[in-house]
Every structure is written in structure tokens, then in C-alpha cells.
Design an enzyme around this catalytic site. Structure first.
Site, PDB file in Angstrom:
ATOM      1  N   LYS A  10      48.852  30.977  29.657  1.00 54.00           N
ATOM      2  CA  LYS A  10      47.520  30.621  29.184  1.00 54.00           C
ATOM      3  C   LYS A  10      46.447  31.154  30.156  1.00 54.00           C
ATOM      4  O   LYS A  10      46.773  31.587  31.271  1.00 54.00           O
ATOM      5  CB  LYS A  10      47.436  29.097  29.029  1.00 54.00           C
ATOM      6  N   TYR A  50      47.337  26.177  16.828  1.00 54.65           N
ATOM      7  CA  TYR A  50      47.299  24.734  17.087  1.00 54.65           C
ATOM      8  C   TYR A  50      46.968  23.924  15.834  1.00 54.65           C
ATOM      9  O   TYR A  50      46.362  22.867  15.913  1.00 54.65           O
ATOM     10  CB  TYR A  50      46.281  24.441  18.200  1.00 54.65           C
ATOM     11  N   ASN A 121      47.835  23.338  31.319  1.00 54.63           N
ATOM     12  CA  ASN A 121      49.238  23.320  31.744  1.00 54.63           C
ATOM     13  C   ASN A 121      49.868  24.714  31.775  1.00 54.63           C
ATOM     14  O   ASN A 121      51.084  24.850  31.702  1.00 54.63           O
ATOM     15  CB  ASN A 121      50.042  22.345  30.883  1.00 54.63           C
ATOM     16  N   HIS A 124      52.495  27.991  27.435  1.00 53.21           N
ATOM     17  CA  HIS A 124      52.951  27.460  26.142  1.00 53.21           C
ATOM     18  C   HIS A 124      54.362  27.958  25.897  1.00 53.21           C
ATOM     19  O   HIS A 124      54.684  29.100  26.240  1.00 53.21           O
ATOM     20  CB  HIS A 124      52.065  27.961  24.994  1.00 53.21           C
ATOM     21  N   GLU A 135      55.361  30.824  15.176  1.00 43.81           N
ATOM     22  CA  GLU A 135      54.500  31.300  16.255  1.00 43.81           C
ATOM     23  C   GLU A 135      54.744  32.784  16.556  1.00 43.81           C
ATOM     24  O   GLU A 135      53.801  33.539  16.788  1.00 43.81           O
ATOM     25  CB  GLU A 135      54.736  30.454  17.510  1.00 43.81           C
TER      26      GLU A 135
HETATM   27  P1  IDP Z   1      53.211  21.311  24.159  1.00 40.34           P
HETATM   28  O1  IDP Z   1      52.289  22.445  24.622  1.00 40.34           O
HETATM   29  O2  IDP Z   1      53.952  20.693  25.319  1.00 40.34           O
HETATM   30  O3  IDP Z   1      54.114  21.707  23.017  1.00 40.34           O
HETATM   31  P2  IDP Z   1      51.502  19.955  22.230  1.00 40.34           P
HETATM   32  O4  IDP Z   1      51.549  18.496  21.901  1.00 40.34           O
HETATM   33  O5  IDP Z   1      51.995  20.938  21.219  1.00 40.34           O
HETATM   34  O6  IDP Z   1      52.258  20.135  23.629  1.00 40.34           O
HETATM   35  O7  IDP Z   1      49.982  20.273  22.596  1.00 40.34           O
HETATM   36  C1  IDP Z   1      49.497  21.592  22.709  1.00 40.34           C
HETATM   37  C2  IDP Z   1      48.557  21.679  23.910  1.00 40.34           C
HETATM   38  O8  IDP Z   1      47.438  20.817  23.725  1.00 40.34           O
HETATM   39  C3  IDP Z   1      49.173  21.211  25.227  1.00 40.34           C
HETATM   40  O9  IDP Z   1      49.968  22.199  25.862  1.00 40.34           O
HETATM   41  C4  IDP Z   1      47.956  20.839  26.032  1.00 40.34           C
HETATM   42  O10 IDP Z   1      47.315  21.993  26.573  1.00 40.34           O
HETATM   43  C5  IDP Z   1      47.053  20.228  24.954  1.00 40.34           C
HETATM   44  N1  IDP Z   1      47.235  18.767  24.851  1.00 40.34           N
HETATM   45  C6  IDP Z   1      48.256  18.121  24.222  1.00 40.34           C
HETATM   46  N2  IDP Z   1      48.122  16.780  24.280  1.00 40.34           N
HETATM   47  C7  IDP Z   1      46.977  16.570  24.957  1.00 40.34           C
HETATM   48  C8  IDP Z   1      46.283  15.358  25.344  1.00 40.34           C
HETATM   49  O11 IDP Z   1      46.705  14.213  25.076  1.00 40.34           O
HETATM   50  N3  IDP Z   1      45.127  15.530  26.054  1.00 40.34           N
HETATM   51  C9  IDP Z   1      44.647  16.759  26.368  1.00 40.34           C
HETATM   52  N4  IDP Z   1      45.259  17.911  26.034  1.00 40.34           N
HETATM   53  C10 IDP Z   1      46.411  17.831  25.326  1.00 40.34           C
HETATM   54 MG    MG Z   2      53.677  22.191  21.014  1.00 39.90          MG
END
Ligand code: IDP
Ligand code: MG
Length: 166
Positions: A10, A50, A121, A124, A135
Site C-alpha cells: 500500500k 473495497y 497496515n 493487502h 481481486e
Molecule cells: P484485511 O485487509 O485484513 O483483509 P478488511 O476487513 O478487508 O481487512 O479491511 C480492508 C482494509 O480496511 C484494512 O486492511 C484496513 O486498512 C482498513 N480497515 C479495516 N477495518 C478497519 C477499521 O475498523 N478501522 C479502520 N480501518 C479499517
Molecule cells: Mg480483506
């Protein structure tokens, strides 16, 4: 089972010069890279990627984040292929919330939660085979991958135009 996964480094990962570190960690898993590119993420691509998070309060900032408005306007997209690679890469990446991620995982080591509330984070990775297929097809065209993963069709393109060096 041999499977594929989409990995994105990212914008925060690129801005923090973490590309080498992340690729080194990934290479220890001994999977094959079958496609890679640097992408400027359009709003449309970000929304499609997303789509399941549309109703989350953090969605607008998530779009800004993945489009690089907080860091640099690019992501590195890769497709890895190998035995159970989805689960292995998810484990190496760590939990979604960097504060809860294993400290030696990529997200635990390099991620942060910002004051505006998005989990930055760094990486992805697809979470299941269905998501991986969706994806990979969203981010890559068939000819950008060195393996034939899915059925293709040939379509006629009229008067194709492309940019060339002036
Ligand atoms: P993942 O990336 O671990 O699969 P997902 O639930 O698919 O997690 O969420 C996509 C992205 O959205 C996450 O990697 C993170 O950057 C962001 N995200 C997910 N949940 C939260 C949250 O509760 N607060 C803020 N950002 C979030
Ligand atoms: Mg995800």
C-alpha cells in the site's frame, strides 16, 4: 492446493521504503511471483476493490488511503502462486489492526493506527480463493500474468490507441 493471492504494497509501504523488506519476507515463503506492476489507483478501482466495506464509517478515508492521498499516489500489485499461499501470506501479513498484529508480522512491525482512524497496515493480501480470483481479475489483465489462471476470451478492439514516447 496450488492457489493464487493478490498482494498490494500500500502507499504507506512505498512511502516508508519498505518494498525491499516486504518482498524479502515474502520470498522466504518460496512462492512464485507471476505478475507485478506499480499502479496509480483510480477511484473506480479503489471502490471496486473495497466494495464490501462501502457502509463502514472509515470507508471515505480508506479510499483516500489506498489512492495515496496520505502518502504517495501508487501501490505495488503482485500476484503470488503456490501451495496454500493465501493462508501463509495472511499469516505473514498479520492481523488487520496493526496494534493487534503479531509484532513480527509485516503489519505488526510496520503498520500504525492513525489519528484519523484508518488502519495503515502496509500490505493487502486476499483472504480466500473467491476474493483472490475477483481481486486478481480486477487488478491484472490476462497478458500481465505469466501463468494462465482463468479462462480468457478474445475480443475485437477497433482502432486501438496507446501512448508512445514522443
Ligand atoms: P484485511 O485487509 O485484513 O483483509 P478488511 O476487513 O478487508 O481487512 O479491511 C480492508 C482494509 O480496511 C484494512 O486492511 C484496513 O486498512 C482498513 N480497515 C479495516 N477495518 C478497519 C477499521 O475498523 N478501522 C479502520 N480501518 C479499517
Ligand atoms: Mg480483506
Amino acid at each position: 492446493m496450488t492457489e493464487q493471492t493478490l498482494i498490494l504494497i500500500k502507499p504507506d509501504g512505498l512511502k516508508k521504503s519498505l518494498t525491499g523488506n516486504i518482498l524479502s519476507k515474502l520470498s522466504e515463503l518460496k512462492f512464485e511471483i507471476i505478475g507485478t506492476k506499480i499502479v496509480r489507483v483510480s477511484e473506480s478501482l479503489a471502490r471496486k476493490h473495497y466494495k464490501d466495506l462501502l457502509d463502514k464509517p472509515f470507508f471515505p478515508d480508506l479510499l483516500k488511503y489506498i489512492r495515496g492521498e496520505f502518502h504517495t499516489r501508487r501501490v505495488m500489485a503482485l500476484v503470488y502462486s503456490g501451495e496454500d499461499c493465501i493462508k501463509s501470506v495472511r499469516k505473514l501479513a498479520g492481523a488487520t489492526n496493526p496494534e493487534e498484529a503479531d509484532p513480527v508480522s509485516i503489519r505488526g512491525a510496520y503498520g500504525r493506527v492513525t489519528t484519523y482512524g484508518v488502519f495503515e497496515n502496509v500490505i493487502h493480501c486476499s483472504s480466500c480463493p473467491e476474493d483472490a480470483k475477483r481481486e486478481i481479475q480486477l487488478w491484472f489483465e490476462p497478458d500481465e500474468l505469466v501463468d494462465e489462471l482463468y479462462p480468457v476470451q478474445t475480443v475485437a478492439v477497433q482502432k486501438p490507441q496507446k501512448r508512445v514516447w514522443a
